[in-house]
Design a protein around this motif. Sequence first.
Motif, PDB file in Angstrom:
ATOM      1  N   ALA A  14       4.273  29.938  67.847  1.00  0.00           N
ATOM      2  CA  ALA A  14       3.950  30.427  66.501  1.00  0.00           C
ATOM      3  C   ALA A  14       5.200  31.102  65.937  1.00  0.00           C
ATOM      4  CB  ALA A  14       2.794  31.415  66.567  1.00  0.00           C
ATOM      5  N   PRO A  15       5.323  31.153  64.620  1.00  0.00           N
ATOM      6  CA  PRO A  15       6.495  31.799  64.018  1.00  0.00           C
ATOM      7  C   PRO A  15       6.575  33.275  64.415  1.00  0.00           C
ATOM      8  CG  PRO A  15       5.242  30.609  62.359  1.00  0.00           C
ATOM      9  CD  PRO A  15       4.424  30.600  63.610  1.00  0.00           C
ATOM     10  N   ARG A  16       7.785  33.733  64.637  1.00  0.00           N
ATOM     11  CA  ARG A  16       8.004  35.132  65.004  1.00  0.00           C
ATOM     12  C   ARG A  16       7.997  35.993  63.744  1.00  0.00           C
ATOM     13  NH1 ARG A  16      12.087  37.802  69.141  1.00  0.00           N
ATOM     14  NH2 ARG A  16      11.707  39.958  68.551  1.00  0.00           N
ATOM     15  N   VAL A  17       7.335  37.137  63.830  1.00  0.00           N
ATOM     16  CA  VAL A  17       7.273  38.096  62.735  1.00  0.00           C
ATOM     17  C   VAL A  17       7.696  39.452  63.288  1.00  0.00           C
ATOM     18  CG1 VAL A  17       5.804  39.229  61.018  1.00  0.00           C
ATOM     19  CG2 VAL A  17       5.394  36.829  61.623  1.00  0.00           C
ATOM     20  N   ASP A  18       8.686  40.068  62.661  1.00  0.00           N
ATOM     21  CA  ASP A  18       9.155  41.395  63.061  1.00  0.00           C
ATOM     22  C   ASP A  18       9.038  42.320  61.860  1.00  0.00           C
ATOM     23  OD1 ASP A  18      10.434  40.996  65.855  1.00  0.00           O
ATOM     24  OD2 ASP A  18      11.247  39.362  64.653  1.00  0.00           O
ATOM     25  N   ARG A  19       8.601  43.540  62.116  1.00  0.00           N
ATOM     26  CA  ARG A  19       8.442  44.510  61.030  1.00  0.00           C
ATOM     27  C   ARG A  19       9.153  45.801  61.408  1.00  0.00           C
ATOM     28  NH1 ARG A  19       5.246  44.787  56.636  1.00  0.00           N
ATOM     29  NH2 ARG A  19       4.674  46.845  55.874  1.00  0.00           N
ATOM     30  N   VAL A  20       9.982  46.285  60.488  1.00  0.00           N
ATOM     31  CA  VAL A  20      10.639  47.573  60.636  1.00  0.00           C
ATOM     32  C   VAL A  20      10.395  48.319  59.332  1.00  0.00           C
ATOM     33  CG1 VAL A  20      12.815  48.803  60.985  1.00  0.00           C
ATOM     34  CG2 VAL A  20      12.403  46.636  62.186  1.00  0.00           C
ATOM     35  N   ALA A  21       9.761  49.496  59.435  1.00  0.00           N
ATOM     36  CA  ALA A  21       9.373  50.275  58.256  1.00  0.00           C
ATOM     37  C   ALA A  21       8.561  49.373  57.327  1.00  0.00           C
ATOM     38  CB  ALA A  21      10.594  50.887  57.585  1.00  0.00           C
ATOM     39  N   ASP A  22       8.961  49.257  56.065  1.00  0.00           N
ATOM     40  CA  ASP A  22       8.220  48.439  55.092  1.00  0.00           C
ATOM     41  C   ASP A  22       8.842  47.068  54.886  1.00  0.00           C
ATOM     42  OD1 ASP A  22       6.355  50.432  54.634  1.00  0.00           O
ATOM     43  OD2 ASP A  22       7.531  51.344  53.029  1.00  0.00           O
ATOM     44  N   THR A  23       9.663  46.626  55.825  1.00  0.00           N
ATOM     45  CA  THR A  23      10.369  45.353  55.667  1.00  0.00           C
ATOM     46  C   THR A  23       9.972  44.405  56.792  1.00  0.00           C
ATOM     47  OG1 THR A  23      12.168  46.528  54.587  1.00  0.00           O
ATOM     48  CG2 THR A  23      12.642  44.311  55.373  1.00  0.00           C
ATOM     49  N   THR A  24       9.731  43.148  56.425  1.00  0.00           N
ATOM     50  CA  THR A  24       9.263  42.145  57.381  1.00  0.00           C
ATOM     51  C   THR A  24      10.233  40.975  57.439  1.00  0.00           C
ATOM     52  OG1 THR A  24       6.972  42.732  56.851  1.00  0.00           O
ATOM     53  CG2 THR A  24       7.323  40.649  58.004  1.00  0.00           C
ATOM     54  N   LEU A  25      10.535  40.553  58.650  1.00  0.00           N
ATOM     55  CA  LEU A  25      11.342  39.360  58.899  1.00  0.00           C
ATOM     56  C   LEU A  25      10.413  38.315  59.509  1.00  0.00           C
ATOM     57  CD1 LEU A  25      14.067  37.873  59.111  1.00  0.00           C
ATOM     58  CD2 LEU A  25      14.334  38.926  61.372  1.00  0.00           C
ATOM     59  N   THR A  26      10.290  37.172  58.835  1.00  0.00           N
ATOM     60  CA  THR A  26       9.380  36.129  59.283  1.00  0.00           C
ATOM     61  C   THR A  26      10.137  34.827  59.489  1.00  0.00           C
ATOM     62  OG1 THR A  26       7.615  37.141  57.970  1.00  0.00           O
ATOM     63  CG2 THR A  26       7.242  34.886  58.758  1.00  0.00           C
ATOM     64  N   GLU A  27      10.018  34.275  60.682  1.00  0.00           N
ATOM     65  CA  GLU A  27      10.538  32.935  60.937  1.00  0.00           C
ATOM     66  C   GLU A  27       9.631  31.966  60.185  1.00  0.00           C
ATOM     67  OE1 GLU A  27      11.427  30.071  64.814  1.00  0.00           O
ATOM     68  OE2 GLU A  27      10.038  31.761  65.005  1.00  0.00           O
ATOM     69  N   ASN A  28      10.224  31.039  59.417  1.00  0.00           N
ATOM     70  CA  ASN A  28       9.438  30.144  58.574  1.00  0.00           C
ATOM     71  C   ASN A  28       9.714  28.686  58.944  1.00  0.00           C
ATOM     72  OD1 ASN A  28       8.208  28.679  56.563  1.00  0.00           O
ATOM     73  ND2 ASN A  28       8.907  29.987  54.901  1.00  0.00           N
ATOM     74  N   PRO A  29       8.913  28.122  59.856  1.00  0.00           N
ATOM     75  CA  PRO A  29       9.116  26.715  60.238  1.00  0.00           C
ATOM     76  C   PRO A  29       8.430  25.730  59.299  1.00  0.00           C
ATOM     77  CG  PRO A  29       7.377  27.660  61.553  1.00  0.00           C
ATOM     78  CD  PRO A  29       7.890  28.772  60.662  1.00  0.00           C
ATOM     79  N   GLY A  30       7.835  26.221  58.229  1.00  0.00           N
ATOM     80  CA  GLY A  30       7.040  25.383  57.344  1.00  0.00           C
ATOM     81  C   GLY A  30       7.799  24.759  56.197  1.00  0.00           C
ATOM     82  N   ILE A  31       9.130  24.630  56.321  1.00  0.00           N
ATOM     83  CA  ILE A  31       9.944  24.083  55.239  1.00  0.00           C
ATOM     84  C   ILE A  31      10.582  22.761  55.682  1.00  0.00           C
ATOM     85  CG2 ILE A  31      11.898  24.518  53.686  1.00  0.00           C
ATOM     86  CD1 ILE A  31       9.659  26.520  53.316  1.00  0.00           C
TER      87      ILE A  31
END
Length: 187
Positions: A14-31
């Motif tokens: 599944a795509p990796r999702v990382d959150r720090v404070a109010d900011t999210t980094l999401t791996e997006n394999p759906g492109i």
Amino acid sequence: MHDLIAITALGGSAPRVDRVADTTLTENPGIALASVAARMDQETTCRKHLKAVIGAVPGPGKVQLHDPEAGFWMGPDQWMVGAPFDTHEDLAAQLKARFGESASVTEQTDAWVCFDLRGDGMEAVMELLCNVNIRAMQTGDAQRTSIHHLGCFVLRRDPSDWVRILGPRASAGSLHHAILTAMKSAL
């Protein structure tokens, strides 16, 4: 018989999702991605087809955000076109059929990793990552830059707290590490 399982660029199911404070980094394999390069003496025809697909022909430093397809300028008479993978798995073949002899179309989906960085701290993170003037970028702007010694594209999306980062898939782990480290440092 082989039981093959699709994995993301970071090796997960599944795509990796990382959150720090109010900011999210999401791996997006759906492109799904495909590059389009106008052939010699076919530039006008190529541009007409591109406009029909994404709504406009983006110039230098621009991305055309169009639903479901989008495209950004990569160089003179060269663009990258993206669309949702679920509905455009064969994007390159679709574009080849449309553009015919007016353009060279190359499948790019598996060559790039896509990360979406969203949230209030996005600009502070980007300022640590690269030399793009992120605060001056508007929705629809695109920049090529170096992040962690990797050639990447940064696309300013809407809403204003969202950027999409495309980098080489072979270095997905290094790029992810660089972004996540900047998030932890900035936020």
